[in-house]
Design an enzyme around this catalytic site. Structure first.
Site, PDB file in Angstrom:
ATOM      1  CD  GLU A  25      99.878  37.929  51.223  1.00 10.77           C
ATOM      2  OE1 GLU A  25      99.173  38.058  50.228  1.00 10.77           O
ATOM      3  OE2 GLU A  25      99.449  38.156  52.376  1.00 10.77           O
ATOM      4  CG  PHE A  50      93.257  42.234  44.338  1.00  4.91           C
ATOM      5  CD1 PHE A  50      93.208  41.313  43.300  1.00  4.91           C
ATOM      6  CD2 PHE A  50      94.096  43.334  44.204  1.00  4.91           C
ATOM      7  CE1 PHE A  50      93.982  41.476  42.157  1.00  4.91           C
ATOM      8  CE2 PHE A  50      94.878  43.499  43.062  1.00  4.91           C
ATOM      9  CZ  PHE A  50      94.818  42.578  42.032  1.00  4.91           C
ATOM     10  CD  GLU A  79      91.260  38.322  49.143  1.00  3.65           C
ATOM     11  OE1 GLU A  79      92.361  37.788  48.967  1.00  3.65           O
ATOM     12  OE2 GLU A  79      91.103  39.266  49.943  1.00  3.65           O
TER      13      GLU A  79
HETATM   14  N1  CV1 Z   1      96.358  40.294  47.613  1.00  5.45           N
HETATM   15 BR1  CV1 Z   1     102.220  42.468  46.735  1.00  5.45          BR
HETATM   16  C1  CV1 Z   1      96.092  41.342  46.794  1.00  5.45           C
HETATM   17  N2  CV1 Z   1      97.030  42.182  46.318  1.00  5.45           N
HETATM   18  C2  CV1 Z   1      98.323  41.958  46.620  1.00  5.45           C
HETATM   19  C3  CV1 Z   1      98.680  40.855  47.404  1.00  5.45           C
HETATM   20  C4  CV1 Z   1      97.667  39.992  47.891  1.00  5.45           C
HETATM   21  N3  CV1 Z   1      98.012  38.918  48.622  1.00  5.45           N
HETATM   22  N4  CV1 Z   1     100.040  40.873  47.551  1.00  5.45           N
HETATM   23  C5  CV1 Z   1     100.454  41.959  46.877  1.00  5.45           C
HETATM   24  N5  CV1 Z   1      99.430  42.635  46.311  1.00  5.45           N
HETATM   25  P1  CV1 Z   1      95.486  46.614  48.746  1.00  5.45           P
HETATM   26  P2  CV1 Z   1      93.433  44.667  48.164  1.00  5.45           P
HETATM   27  C6  CV1 Z   1      99.524  43.928  45.610  1.00  5.45           C
HETATM   28  O1  CV1 Z   1      96.035  47.004  50.084  1.00  5.45           O
HETATM   29  O2  CV1 Z   1      92.133  44.481  48.858  1.00  5.45           O
HETATM   30  C7  CV1 Z   1      95.171  39.600  48.208  1.00  5.45           C
HETATM   31  C8  CV1 Z   1      98.612  43.954  44.397  1.00  5.45           C
HETATM   32  O3  CV1 Z   1      99.367  43.796  43.207  1.00  5.45           O
HETATM   33  O4  CV1 Z   1      94.938  47.713  47.902  1.00  5.45           O
HETATM   34  O5  CV1 Z   1      93.350  45.179  46.779  1.00  5.45           O
HETATM   35  C9  CV1 Z   1      95.272  39.311  49.710  1.00  5.45           C
HETATM   36  O6  CV1 Z   1      94.793  37.985  49.922  1.00  5.45           O
HETATM   37  C10 CV1 Z   1      97.893  45.282  44.488  1.00  5.45           C
HETATM   38  O7  CV1 Z   1      98.557  46.275  43.711  1.00  5.45           O
HETATM   39  O8  CV1 Z   1      94.348  45.550  49.073  1.00  5.45           O
HETATM   40  C11 CV1 Z   1      94.395  40.333  50.434  1.00  5.45           C
HETATM   41  O9  CV1 Z   1      93.393  39.727  51.257  1.00  5.45           O
HETATM   42  C12 CV1 Z   1      97.975  45.721  45.942  1.00  5.45           C
HETATM   43  O10 CV1 Z   1      98.997  44.906  46.550  1.00  5.45           O
HETATM   44  C13 CV1 Z   1      93.755  41.155  49.329  1.00  5.45           C
HETATM   45  O11 CV1 Z   1      94.015  40.450  48.109  1.00  5.45           O
HETATM   46  C14 CV1 Z   1      96.622  45.523  46.626  1.00  5.45           C
HETATM   47  O12 CV1 Z   1      96.646  45.840  47.985  1.00  5.45           O
HETATM   48  C15 CV1 Z   1      94.378  42.539  49.326  1.00  5.45           C
HETATM   49  O13 CV1 Z   1      94.149  43.262  48.166  1.00  5.45           O
END
Ligand code: CV1
Length: 264
Positions: free
Chosen positions: A101, A179, A184
């Site tokens: 972000e 994600f 990643e």
């Molecule tokens: N990332 Br608003 C992934 N999802 C995001 C991001 C973002 N930058 N911003 C938003 N979301 P969770 P994760 C929303 O806490 O491991 C990247 C998505 O639409 O479960 O899945 C970042 O780089 C999804 O619904 O963590 C970070 O390193 C939810 O937030 C990683 O992926 C996912 O958040 C976090 O994703």
């Protein structure tokens, strides 16, 4: 259904894109050479415009990724999962790491909502309503966007990387369907990434479920080892604890016995 595309998303996108190109916006996030923000908006918009808002292919943002200059400095990447409630406060306070972000890939649309409209007389975006991202059988734009951008920052990471996880989650600090786990970590290049620092956060008021070396954290540690990347793990990271307390100064977990005695 939720509300529609954020009003003035184009103006916000362009404003943030220009803002990020000034040294002062976010230190270290400033692109090395000038960026054509209008072109970036067009590519971002055309990725989904006029498409079915529930059938956005996972590779829809391929051209957007290609158009954003690769720019993350070594040792600065901060990944997170389950810690969106504190990670940005932390990076802002510590001022040494960048999340998606904070970069040109994620900065422009952080916190915004957007979706397409199939109406030929529209701009291609729907400002009235957007499908919910968890809707069964609906492949929304934000999923495609974070799939693409997460994969890109995973690929681009060099040097020491950091990942902040929540040790109080009952479904695991490291989740296979996140994600972080899907896009990643797998895209990190062991030739470029020299070490992974896992930092665990205890969300104030929640019982600790996992620690370094246990549960899903141990799974991630093993994955780093198998990939040939060194790692470290820190329980209850003290710097993050202080940032949490600065946001919630009177939380019982932030008031030490000494403070209590001192005030009586
Ligand atoms: N990332 Br608003 C992934 N999802 C995001 C991001 C973002 N930058 N911003 C938003 N979301 P969770 P994760 C929303 O806490 O491991 C990247 C998505 O639409 O479960 O899945 C970042 O780089 C999804 O619904 O963590 C970070 O390193 C939810 O937030 C990683 O992926 C996912 O958040 C976090 O994703």
């Amino acid at each position: 259904e939720s509300t529609g595309t954020t009003p003035f998303i184009k103006e916000i996108f362009l404003g943030r894109c220009l803002e990020l190109q000034t040294e002062t916006a976010i230190p270290n996030a400033c692109p090395q050479s000038p960026v054509n923000c209008t072109l970036l908006w067009d590519v971002f918009h055309d990725a989904i415009a006029y498409k079915d808002p529930c059938a956005i292919p996972l590779d829809a943002y391929r051209e957007f990724i290609a158009a954003v200059p690769h720019q993350l400095p070594a040792d600065k990447s901060m990944f997170w999962s389950g810690t969106s409630y504190i990670v940005h406060e932390y990076t802002e306070a510590a001022n040494d790491l960048l999340t998606l972000e904070d970069t040109l890939l994620g900065y422009m649309v952080d916190g915004l909502q957007w979706c397409s409209s199939t109406d030929a007389s529209s701009t291609g975006l729907n400002y009235q309503e957007c499908p919910d991202f968890w809707q069964e059988g609906c492949a929304v734009a934000s999923t495609a966007f974070y799939t693409a951008t997460s994969s890109a920052i995973g690929r681009q990471a060099t040097g020491v990387i950091t990942v902040m996880l929540d040790a109080t989650r009952t479904d695991g600090a490291y989740r296979n369907d996140s994600f972080f786990a899907k896009y990643e970590f797998p895209n990190m290049d062991p030739e470029k990434v020299t070490r992974g620092d896992i930092i665990l956060v205890n969300r104030l008021g929640n019982p600790i479920v996992e620690t370094c070396g246990t549960g899903s954290v141990a799974v991630l540690e093993r994955l780093f080892t198998e990939k040939g990347i060194e790692w470290t793990c820190t329980d209850n990271d003290e710097r993050v604890y202080h940032v949490q307390c600065s946001k919630d100064p009177t939380h019982t977990e932030c008031i030490t016995p000494a403070d209590v005695t001192g005030s009586s």
